[in-house]
Write a protein that holds these residues in place. Structure first.
Motif, PDB file in Angstrom:
ATOM      1  N   ALA A  74      -0.702 -10.978  97.959  1.00 28.01           N
ATOM      2  CA  ALA A  74      -0.908 -11.059  96.512  1.00 28.01           C
ATOM      3  C   ALA A  74      -0.824 -12.510  96.074  1.00 28.01           C
ATOM      4  O   ALA A  74       0.049 -13.269  96.520  1.00 28.01           O
ATOM      5  N   GLU A  75      -1.727 -12.920  95.190  1.00 25.62           N
ATOM      6  CA  GLU A  75      -1.853 -14.333  94.844  1.00 25.62           C
ATOM      7  C   GLU A  75      -0.984 -14.766  93.671  1.00 25.62           C
ATOM      8  O   GLU A  75      -0.908 -15.952  93.362  1.00 25.62           O
ATOM      9  N   SER A  76      -0.330 -13.827  93.016  1.00 27.73           N
ATOM     10  CA  SER A  76       0.516 -14.176  91.878  1.00 27.73           C
ATOM     11  C   SER A  76       1.593 -13.105  91.718  1.00 27.73           C
ATOM     12  O   SER A  76       1.437 -11.983  92.222  1.00 27.73           O
ATOM     13  N   PRO A  77       2.684 -13.431  91.024  1.00 30.82           N
ATOM     14  CA  PRO A  77       3.710 -12.409  90.773  1.00 30.82           C
ATOM     15  C   PRO A  77       3.150 -11.191  90.038  1.00 30.82           C
ATOM     16  O   PRO A  77       3.568 -10.061  90.303  1.00 30.82           O
ATOM     17  N   GLU A  78       2.208 -11.421  89.133  1.00 30.41           N
ATOM     18  CA  GLU A  78       1.612 -10.315  88.387  1.00 30.41           C
ATOM     19  C   GLU A  78       0.802  -9.401  89.302  1.00 30.41           C
ATOM     20  O   GLU A  78       0.874  -8.173  89.187  1.00 30.41           O
ATOM     21  N   GLU A  79       0.048 -10.020  90.217  1.00 33.68           N
ATOM     22  CA  GLU A  79      -0.730  -9.209  91.147  1.00 33.68           C
ATOM     23  C   GLU A  79       0.192  -8.448  92.093  1.00 33.68           C
ATOM     24  O   GLU A  79      -0.055  -7.282  92.416  1.00 33.68           O
ATOM     25  N   ARG A  80       1.276  -9.083  92.525  1.00 31.05           N
ATOM     26  CA  ARG A  80       2.216  -8.391  93.405  1.00 31.05           C
ATOM     27  C   ARG A  80       2.828  -7.190  92.699  1.00 31.05           C
ATOM     28  O   ARG A  80       3.023  -6.136  93.310  1.00 31.05           O
ATOM     29  N   GLN A  81       3.126  -7.321  91.408  1.00 37.26           N
ATOM     30  CA  GLN A  81       3.647  -6.188  90.664  1.00 37.26           C
ATOM     31  C   GLN A  81       2.645  -5.043  90.628  1.00 37.26           C
ATOM     32  O   GLN A  81       3.004  -3.885  90.826  1.00 37.26           O
ATOM     33  N   ARG A  82       1.372  -5.375  90.385  1.00 37.39           N
ATOM     34  CA  ARG A  82       0.340  -4.330  90.332  1.00 37.39           C
ATOM     35  C   ARG A  82       0.217  -3.618  91.669  1.00 37.39           C
ATOM     36  O   ARG A  82       0.117  -2.381  91.726  1.00 37.39           O
ATOM     37  N   LYS A  83       0.211  -4.394  92.757  1.00 34.66           N
ATOM     38  CA  LYS A  83       0.113  -3.787  94.090  1.00 34.66           C
ATOM     39  C   LYS A  83       1.338  -2.927  94.389  1.00 34.66           C
ATOM     40  O   LYS A  83       1.228  -1.843  94.985  1.00 34.66           O
ATOM     41  N   LEU A  84       2.524  -3.413  93.996  1.00 33.77           N
ATOM     42  CA  LEU A  84       3.748  -2.672  94.270  1.00 33.77           C
ATOM     43  C   LEU A  84       3.770  -1.364  93.497  1.00 33.77           C
ATOM     44  O   LEU A  84       4.249  -0.341  94.011  1.00 33.77           O
ATOM     45  N   ARG A  85       3.257  -1.351  92.274  1.00 38.18           N
ATOM     46  CA  ARG A  85       3.204  -0.102  91.509  1.00 38.18           C
ATOM     47  C   ARG A  85       2.403   0.957  92.262  1.00 38.18           C
ATOM     48  O   ARG A  85       2.799   2.131  92.319  1.00 38.18           O
ATOM     49  N   ALA A  86       1.278   0.541  92.816  1.00 43.49           N
ATOM     50  CA  ALA A  86       0.456   1.496  93.570  1.00 43.49           C
ATOM     51  C   ALA A  86       1.190   1.986  94.809  1.00 43.49           C
ATOM     52  O   ALA A  86       1.109   3.170  95.165  1.00 43.49           O
ATOM     53  N   VAL A  87       1.917   1.101  95.484  1.00 45.43           N
ATOM     54  CA  VAL A  87       2.681   1.487  96.677  1.00 45.43           C
ATOM     55  C   VAL A  87       3.740   2.529  96.317  1.00 45.43           C
ATOM     56  O   VAL A  87       3.894   3.545  97.004  1.00 45.43           O
ATOM     57  N   LEU A  88       4.468   2.300  95.243  1.00 46.79           N
ATOM     58  CA  LEU A  88       5.520   3.235  94.839  1.00 46.79           C
ATOM     59  C   LEU A  88       4.927   4.575  94.411  1.00 46.79           C
ATOM     60  O   LEU A  88       5.479   5.634  94.722  1.00 46.79           O
ATOM     61  N   LEU A  89       3.810   4.525  93.711  1.00 55.70           N
ATOM     62  CA  LEU A  89       3.179   5.758  93.243  1.00 55.70           C
ATOM     63  C   LEU A  89       2.683   6.605  94.415  1.00 55.70           C
ATOM     64  O   LEU A  89       2.716   7.838  94.357  1.00 55.70           O
ATOM     65  N   ARG A  90       2.248   5.971  95.482  1.00 58.75           N
ATOM     66  CA  ARG A  90       1.692   6.690  96.633  1.00 58.75           C
ATOM     67  C   ARG A  90       2.774   7.389  97.463  1.00 58.75           C
ATOM     68  O   ARG A  90       2.488   8.383  98.150  1.00 58.75           O
ATOM     69  N   TYR A  91       4.009   6.918  97.400  1.00 55.24           N
ATOM     70  CA  TYR A  91       5.105   7.494  98.192  1.00 55.24           C
ATOM     71  C   TYR A  91       5.696   8.672  97.419  1.00 55.24           C
ATOM     72  O   TYR A  91       6.265   8.488  96.344  1.00 55.24           O
ATOM     73  N   PRO A  92       5.561   9.908  97.915  1.00 57.03           N
ATOM     74  CA  PRO A  92       5.942  11.091  97.121  1.00 57.03           C
ATOM     75  C   PRO A  92       7.338  11.061  96.502  1.00 57.03           C
ATOM     76  O   PRO A  92       7.490  11.411  95.324  1.00 57.03           O
ATOM     77  N   PRO A  93       8.401  10.666  97.236  1.00 60.79           N
ATOM     78  CA  PRO A  93       9.717  10.657  96.584  1.00 60.79           C
ATOM     79  C   PRO A  93       9.808   9.703  95.389  1.00 60.79           C
ATOM     80  O   PRO A  93      10.701   9.863  94.550  1.00 60.79           O
ATOM     81  N   TYR A  94       8.925   8.723  95.330  1.00 61.11           N
ATOM     82  CA  TYR A  94       8.886   7.819  94.182  1.00 61.11           C
ATOM     83  C   TYR A  94       7.792   8.233  93.198  1.00 61.11           C
ATOM     84  O   TYR A  94       7.991   8.210  91.984  1.00 61.11           O
ATOM     85  N   GLY A  95       6.645   8.611  93.715  1.00 58.90           N
ATOM     86  CA  GLY A  95       5.517   8.931  92.851  1.00 58.90           C
ATOM     87  C   GLY A  95       5.736  10.177  92.008  1.00 58.90           C
ATOM     88  O   GLY A  95       5.354  10.205  90.830  1.00 58.90           O
ATOM     89  N   VAL A  96       6.363  11.201  92.588  1.00 55.24           N
ATOM     90  CA  VAL A  96       6.568  12.452  91.843  1.00 55.24           C
ATOM     91  C   VAL A  96       7.441  12.237  90.605  1.00 55.24           C
ATOM     92  O   VAL A  96       7.060  12.630  89.491  1.00 55.24           O
ATOM     93  N   PRO A  97       8.622  11.621  90.722  1.00 57.43           N
ATOM     94  CA  PRO A  97       9.413  11.399  89.500  1.00 57.43           C
ATOM     95  C   PRO A  97       8.741  10.457  88.513  1.00 57.43           C
ATOM     96  O   PRO A  97       8.877  10.645  87.298  1.00 57.43           O
ATOM     97  N   LEU A  98       8.010   9.465  89.000  1.00 50.64           N
ATOM     98  CA  LEU A  98       7.306   8.561  88.085  1.00 50.64           C
ATOM     99  C   LEU A  98       6.242   9.322  87.288  1.00 50.64           C
ATOM    100  O   LEU A  98       6.139   9.182  86.066  1.00 50.64           O
TER     101      LEU A  98
END
Length: 240
Positions: A74-98
């Protein structure tokens, strides 16, 4: 891979492992020499593997997955946040409660509610002490992603993630990013497959001597008129 809730590590260590694993990967001995060989590193590797960011070979080699590369580069802190959101959403124990918090309009995700999702709804069957520490890591990672602010429980108040005002929009953007990543991966996988020509069965030409003929057709151009004309010429289709 069985779900084992990530715990007993911290986001800072996860970023360090991703950094060292860039390119050709890194071996476990190198990581231990640079980051220590304690429980925190072991659990950091488990967390990254659970989140689909690294893969471990038969030996001690650790490589980034496609999702890991996208996050690590990721080229910036903002982009890293966006990528991390997708990572967390894809993992069921995190994505389901979100997803459920967004659907139900919660302003915060509390620790007891999160534990209920994991143990009752998802039936993860994790030890209680692991769940307690896993909640803290979830809250910290969600805070890193910009989903909200982690508040530790004090004076009778439970630990919780106070969700950002634009939480629902962030989640919608994360869904779109996941869909784009899946489409890109599918196209890349398709491009890697060698194109197979379509072969017709042997056909009999008119005349006294039977001739076996195999036709190779390049279907990438789809020149249907030429294909039809050729088949009429060799007698496979009737003349007009």
């Amino acid at each position: 891979m069985a779900i084992v809730l990530p715990y007993r590590t911290e986001p800072r260590l996860l970023w360090q492992v991703l950094e060292y694993a860039k390119g050709k990967g890194v071996d476990r001995d190198t990581l231990e020499a640079r980051l220590g060989s304690g429980e925190a590193l072991r659990e950091a590797l488990n967390a990254l593997e659970q989140l689909g960011l690294i893969e471990r070979g038969d030996g001690a080699e650790i490589r980034l997955t496609d999702a890991g590369n996208r996050l690590a580069y990721a080229e910036s802190p903002e982009e890293r946040q966006r990528k991390l959101r997708a990572v967390l959403l894809r993992y069921p124990p995190y994505g389901v409660p979100l997803e459920r918090a967004a659907a139900e309009g919660w302003s915060a995700i509390e620790s007891a509610w999160l534990e209920r999702i994991w143990q009752v709804d998802l039936r993860l069957g994790q030890p209680r002490n692991r769940v307690e520490e896993a909640r803290t890591l979830f809250f910290r990672l969600a805070e890193e992603a910009g989903f909200g602010t982690f508040r530790r429980g004090v004076r009778g108040q439970p630990s919780r993630l106070v969700l950002s005002p634009d939480f629902a929009d962030q989640l919608a953007a994360a869904r779109e990013l996941l869909a784009e990543s899946s489409a890109t991966t599918a196209r890349a996988d398709q491009a890697e497959k060698p194109e197979q020509p379509m072969l017709s069965p042997a056909i009999m030409l008119p005349g006294s001597s039977p001739i076996a003929l195999t036709i190779t057709v390049d279907m990438s151009t789809w020149e249907l008129e030429k294909i039809e004309a050729f088949l009429r010429m060799v007698g496979l289709l009737p003349l007009r």
